[in-house]
Design a protein around this motif. Structure first.
Motif, mmCIF file in Angstrom:
data_model
loop_
_atom_site.group_PDB
_atom_site.id
_atom_site.type_symbol
_atom_site.label_atom_id
_atom_site.label_comp_id
_atom_site.label_asym_id
_atom_site.label_seq_id
_atom_site.Cartn_x
_atom_site.Cartn_y
_atom_site.Cartn_z
ATOM 1 N N SER A 11 48.189 92.265 56.994
ATOM 2 C CA SER A 11 48.442 93.343 58.670
ATOM 3 C C SER A 11 47.821 94.105 57.931
ATOM 4 C CB SER A 11 50.127 93.610 58.428
ATOM 5 O OG SER A 11 50.700 92.748 58.726
ATOM 6 N N GLU A 37 46.565 83.785 60.795
ATOM 7 C CA GLU A 37 46.531 84.026 62.423
ATOM 8 C C GLU A 37 45.891 83.776 62.982
ATOM 9 O OE1 GLU A 37 46.602 88.398 64.625
ATOM 10 O OE2 GLU A 37 45.705 88.460 62.589
ATOM 11 N N CYS A 56 51.099 86.039 51.102
ATOM 12 C CA CYS A 56 51.824 86.725 52.026
ATOM 13 C C CYS A 56 52.731 87.692 51.472
ATOM 14 C CB CYS A 56 52.826 85.964 51.830
ATOM 15 S SG CYS A 56 54.257 86.188 53.669
ATOM 16 N N TRP A 59 57.403 92.222 53.963
ATOM 17 C CA TRP A 59 58.060 93.453 55.146
ATOM 18 C C TRP A 59 59.226 93.124 54.929
ATOM 19 C CZ3 TRP A 59 54.309 96.820 57.295
ATOM 20 C CH2 TRP A 59 52.145 96.048 56.439
ATOM 21 N N GLU A 63 61.274 89.801 54.269
ATOM 22 C CA GLU A 63 60.559 89.095 55.389
ATOM 23 C C GLU A 63 59.060 88.128 54.882
ATOM 24 O OE1 GLU A 63 61.799 91.639 57.003
ATOM 25 O OE2 GLU A 63 64.177 90.609 57.332
ATOM 26 N N GLN A 65 55.448 88.337 56.006
ATOM 27 C CA GLN A 65 55.044 89.070 56.911
ATOM 28 C C GLN A 65 54.123 88.038 57.886
ATOM 29 O OE1 GLN A 65 51.370 87.653 57.671
ATOM 30 N NE2 GLN A 65 50.655 89.826 58.706
ATOM 31 N N ASN A 66 53.630 88.470 59.356
ATOM 32 C CA ASN A 66 54.060 88.139 60.540
ATOM 33 C C ASN A 66 53.292 86.873 60.313
ATOM 34 O OD1 ASN A 66 55.435 89.780 61.484
ATOM 35 N ND2 ASN A 66 54.444 91.521 62.486
ATOM 36 N N ASP A 67 52.156 86.905 60.127
ATOM 37 C CA ASP A 67 51.342 85.140 60.747
ATOM 38 C C ASP A 67 52.021 84.771 59.730
ATOM 39 O OD1 ASP A 67 49.172 87.572 60.972
ATOM 40 O OD2 ASP A 67 48.468 87.424 59.850
ATOM 41 N N TRP A 68 52.540 84.609 59.300
ATOM 42 C CA TRP A 68 53.664 83.452 58.423
ATOM 43 C C TRP A 68 54.845 82.934 58.698
ATOM 44 C CZ3 TRP A 68 52.564 79.934 54.400
ATOM 45 C CH2 TRP A 68 51.453 80.484 53.615
ATOM 46 N N ARG A 69 54.669 83.868 59.414
ATOM 47 C CA ARG A 69 56.814 83.882 60.493
ATOM 48 C C ARG A 69 56.395 82.246 61.307
ATOM 49 N NH1 ARG A 69 58.343 89.646 61.822
ATOM 50 N NH2 ARG A 69 59.346 90.056 59.599
ATOM 51 N N ASP A 70 55.702 81.916 62.365
ATOM 52 C CA ASP A 70 55.658 80.605 62.796
ATOM 53 C C ASP A 70 55.689 79.515 61.955
ATOM 54 O OD1 ASP A 70 56.645 82.094 65.176
ATOM 55 O OD2 ASP A 70 54.582 82.445 66.311
#
Length: 177
Positions: A11, A37, A56, A59, A63, A65-70
């Motif tokens: 991020s 991403e 990663c 956050w 959790e 980082q956002n790019d790993w969530r999906d």
């Protein structure tokens, strides 16, 4: 020569910088860098590599980082087989602001890929780190390389170099030498 795929989510650019430094230390001619991403398509591209590094940061309350969530949701749904793959994880944390979940995302990645048959390597000592709790700590070691560029930027380069030196033993070329 074995190929190394380095997949990272970043991020603020800290984990990206670490991924770039790891590629430099391991040999840029054998490493391919992928932003989760911008470059990630599916897990099949990961399976093409002999050795995988996943970066990663942690956050919120532990959790990924956002790019790993999906992608991790897809991993749970698709259940690809990572048997025979060797993976190491690394990532940024902030022990002052988030010491109660310091680099816990590394533990999440570790467990997700181990459950799919991967061999996880790259444990790193907890000595020299200050934190309250980490889901990435197992048997007195971190499951991968944590670093804290917010509070300990002066230690990151040395930690990266030590970690890469330990990874050399599990790279296929190290066995042939």
């Amino acid at each position: 020569m074995s190929r190394i795929g380095i997949f990272y989510g970043s991020s603020s650019g800290v984990t990206k910088s670490a991924a770039e430094k790891l590629a430099e230390l391991l040999g840029e001619d054998r490493c391919d860098l992928y932003s989760m991403e911008e470059d990630f398509v599916d897990f099949d591209e990961m399976l093409d590599y002999d050795f995988l590094l996943f970066g990663c940061s942690t956050w919120g309350s532990g959790e990924v980082q956002n790019d790993w969530r999906d992608p991790l949701l897809d991993l749970d749904n698709d259940k690809p087989d990572f048997s025979g793959k060797t993976i190491a994880v690394f990532g940024a944390g902030d022990y002052v602001s988030h010491g109660e979940q310091f680099v816990s995302a590394l533990g999440i990645l570790h467990d997700k890929f181990k459950a799919r048959g991967a061999t996880l390597v790259g444990a790193f000592p907890t000595e020299g780190y200050t934190y309250k709790y980490s889901f990435a700590e197992r048997d007195g070691q971190f499951v991968g390389l944590p670093f804290d560029d917010v509070n300990e930027a002066d230690k990151t380069a040395e930690r990266l170099e030590r970690w890469v030196a330990s990874l050399q033993a599990v790279l296929p070329e190290a066995e042939e030498a």
